[in-house]
Motif scaffolding. Structure first.
Motif, PDB file in Angstrom:
ATOM      1  N   ILE A  46       0.848  -1.183   0.000  1.00 15.38           N
ATOM      2  CA  ILE A  46       0.000   0.000   0.000  1.00 15.38           C
ATOM      3  C   ILE A  46       0.893   1.245   0.000  1.00 15.38           C
ATOM      4  O   ILE A  46       1.749   1.402   0.862  1.00 15.38           O
ATOM      5  N   LEU A  47       0.685   2.118  -0.994  1.00 20.01           N
ATOM      6  CA  LEU A  47       1.528   3.309  -1.149  1.00 20.01           C
ATOM      7  C   LEU A  47       1.002   4.529  -0.400  1.00 20.01           C
ATOM      8  O   LEU A  47       1.766   5.429  -0.069  1.00 20.01           O
ATOM      9  N   THR A  48      -0.298   4.564  -0.154  1.00 16.98           N
ATOM     10  CA  THR A  48      -0.902   5.677   0.575  1.00 16.98           C
ATOM     11  C   THR A  48      -2.121   5.145   1.330  1.00 16.98           C
ATOM     12  O   THR A  48      -2.740   4.178   0.878  1.00 16.98           O
ATOM     13  N   TYR A  72      -0.060  -7.115   1.279  1.00 23.63           N
ATOM     14  CA  TYR A  72      -1.114  -8.126   1.168  1.00 23.63           C
ATOM     15  C   TYR A  72      -0.830  -9.075   0.018  1.00 23.63           C
ATOM     16  O   TYR A  72      -0.278  -8.677  -1.007  1.00 23.63           O
ATOM     17  N   ARG A  73      -1.235 -10.318   0.186  1.00 22.97           N
ATOM     18  CA  ARG A  73      -1.139 -11.292  -0.899  1.00 22.97           C
ATOM     19  C   ARG A  73      -2.186 -10.963  -1.957  1.00 22.97           C
ATOM     20  O   ARG A  73      -3.277 -10.522  -1.622  1.00 22.97           O
ATOM     21  N   VAL A  74      -1.866 -11.230  -3.215  1.00 25.71           N
ATOM     22  CA  VAL A  74      -2.807 -11.028  -4.318  1.00 25.71           C
ATOM     23  C   VAL A  74      -3.126 -12.382  -4.930  1.00 25.71           C
ATOM     24  O   VAL A  74      -2.220 -13.172  -5.218  1.00 25.71           O
ATOM     25  N   TYR A  75      -4.423 -12.633  -5.127  1.00 23.72           N
ATOM     26  CA  TYR A  75      -4.866 -13.903  -5.673  1.00 23.72           C
ATOM     27  C   TYR A  75      -5.456 -13.772  -7.074  1.00 23.72           C
ATOM     28  O   TYR A  75      -5.616 -14.761  -7.768  1.00 23.72           O
ATOM     29  N   ARG A  76      -5.765 -12.530  -7.492  1.00 26.82           N
ATOM     30  CA  ARG A  76      -6.347 -12.347  -8.815  1.00 26.82           C
ATOM     31  C   ARG A  76      -6.378 -10.873  -9.147  1.00 26.82           C
ATOM     32  O   ARG A  76      -6.393 -10.017  -8.263  1.00 26.82           O
ATOM     33  N   TYR A  77      -6.391 -10.576 -10.448  1.00 23.77           N
ATOM     34  CA  TYR A  77      -6.528  -9.211 -10.934  1.00 23.77           C
ATOM     35  C   TYR A  77      -7.844  -9.125 -11.697  1.00 23.77           C
ATOM     36  O   TYR A  77      -8.161  -9.995 -12.504  1.00 23.77           O
ATOM     37  N   VAL A  78      -8.615  -8.077 -11.425  1.00 23.87           N
ATOM     38  CA  VAL A  78      -9.887  -7.863 -12.105  1.00 23.87           C
ATOM     39  C   VAL A  78      -9.761  -6.574 -12.907  1.00 23.87           C
ATOM     40  O   VAL A  78      -9.491  -5.508 -12.346  1.00 23.87           O
ATOM     41  N   ASP A  79      -9.968  -6.676 -14.220  1.00 21.61           N
ATOM     42  CA  ASP A  79      -9.787  -5.534 -15.112  1.00 21.61           C
ATOM     43  C   ASP A  79     -11.086  -4.735 -15.239  1.00 21.61           C
ATOM     44  O   ASP A  79     -11.762  -4.777 -16.265  1.00 21.61           O
ATOM     45  N   VAL A  80     -11.443  -4.020 -14.185  1.00 26.69           N
ATOM     46  CA  VAL A  80     -12.585  -3.100 -14.186  1.00 26.69           C
ATOM     47  C   VAL A  80     -12.120  -1.781 -13.589  1.00 26.69           C
ATOM     48  O   VAL A  80     -11.145  -1.751 -12.833  1.00 26.69           O
ATOM     49  N   GLU A  81     -12.817  -0.714 -13.947  1.00 23.74           N
ATOM     50  CA  GLU A  81     -12.419   0.615 -13.460  1.00 23.74           C
ATOM     51  C   GLU A  81     -10.940   0.826 -13.766  1.00 23.74           C
ATOM     52  O   GLU A  81     -10.519   0.678 -14.889  1.00 23.74           O
ATOM     53  N   ASP A  82     -10.150   1.132 -12.752  1.00 25.65           N
ATOM     54  CA  ASP A  82      -8.701   1.303 -12.917  1.00 25.65           C
ATOM     55  C   ASP A  82      -7.953   0.000 -12.652  1.00 25.65           C
ATOM     56  O   ASP A  82      -6.736  -0.025 -12.654  1.00 25.65           O
ATOM     57  N   GLY A  83      -8.675  -1.061 -12.383  1.00 25.46           N
ATOM     58  CA  GLY A  83      -8.084  -2.349 -12.045  1.00 25.46           C
ATOM     59  C   GLY A  83      -8.162  -2.595 -10.557  1.00 25.46           C
ATOM     60  O   GLY A  83      -7.945  -1.687  -9.750  1.00 25.46           O
ATOM     61  N   PHE A  94      -7.769  -0.972  -5.147  1.00 26.18           N
ATOM     62  CA  PHE A  94      -7.566  -0.381  -6.468  1.00 26.18           C
ATOM     63  C   PHE A  94      -6.088  -0.364  -6.816  1.00 26.18           C
ATOM     64  O   PHE A  94      -5.235  -0.094  -5.963  1.00 26.18           O
ATOM     65  N   SER A  95      -5.785  -0.608  -8.077  1.00 25.97           N
ATOM     66  CA  SER A  95      -4.396  -0.725  -8.519  1.00 25.97           C
ATOM     67  C   SER A  95      -3.615   0.584  -8.428  1.00 25.97           C
ATOM     68  O   SER A  95      -2.397   0.557  -8.306  1.00 25.97           O
ATOM     69  N   GLY A  96      -4.286   1.726  -8.461  1.00 23.78           N
ATOM     70  CA  GLY A  96      -3.594   3.013  -8.460  1.00 23.78           C
ATOM     71  C   GLY A  96      -2.950   3.397  -7.146  1.00 23.78           C
ATOM     72  O   GLY A  96      -2.167   4.346  -7.098  1.00 23.78           O
ATOM     73  N   VAL A  97      -3.232   2.679  -6.074  1.00 23.01           N
ATOM     74  CA  VAL A  97      -2.722   3.055  -4.757  1.00 23.01           C
ATOM     75  C   VAL A  97      -1.771   2.013  -4.184  1.00 23.01           C
ATOM     76  O   VAL A  97      -1.481   2.006  -2.996  1.00 23.01           O
ATOM     77  N   VAL A  98      -1.296   1.106  -5.052  1.00 20.31           N
ATOM     78  CA  VAL A  98      -0.428   0.024  -4.585  1.00 20.31           C
ATOM     79  C   VAL A  98       0.757  -0.179  -5.520  1.00 20.31           C
ATOM     80  O   VAL A  98       0.744   0.240  -6.672  1.00 20.31           O
ATOM     81  N   LYS A  99       1.764  -0.841  -4.991  1.00 19.16           N
ATOM     82  CA  LYS A  99       2.873  -1.331  -5.799  1.00 19.16           C
ATOM     83  C   LYS A  99       2.669  -2.835  -5.907  1.00 19.16           C
ATOM     84  O   LYS A  99       2.607  -3.541  -4.893  1.00 19.16           O
TER      85      LYS A  99
END
Length: 117
Positions: A46-48, A72-83, A94-99
């Motif tokens: 988490i970046l912010t 956090y562990r990631v188990y899947r990516y969902v391509d909606v909104e910004d991801g 949301f993908s925009g607030v993480v590395k």
């Protein structure tokens, strides 16, 4: 007779118990400070400070707050909104607030090998 005495001495010193725990610990595949788990495709940092979202009744709603620096562990990516990254238990970020990072192929192969036993 010698084997019996050696085993008795090892048990008395606690060596066998520590050997068992070392063996159990070695079945884990570590990725940095995190244990890599079956089904995991990556991790997010988490970046912010941000919200974690949960799907309730087909609608995305804010569940709780996450602090900068949490991983956090990631188990899947969902391509909606910004991801969105699924971090388990129906929670998304949301993908925009993480590395986002993925484990090496070697780590994934080791995990697969260990889970097939």
């Amino acid at each position: 007779m010698k084997k019996h005495i050696i085993v008795s001495l090892l048990m008395a010193t606690g060596f066998l118990l520590s050997t068992v725990s070392i063996t159990e610990a070695s079945t884990k595949v570590m990725w940095g400070k995190m244990e890599l788990r079956p089904g995991q495709i990556g991790k997010v940092t988490i970046l912010t400070d941000t919200a974690i979202w949960k799907v309730k009744g087909g609608v995305l709603s804010e569940d709780r707050k996450l602090k900068k620096g949490q991983v956090y562990r990631v188990y899947r990516y969902v391509d909606v909104e910004d991801g969105l990254y699924s971090v388990g238990d129906g929670d998304f970020v949301f993908s925009g607030v993480v590395k986002y990072e993925t484990p090496s192929k070697a780590k994934l192969a080791l995990l697969k090998k260990k889970t097939q036993r």
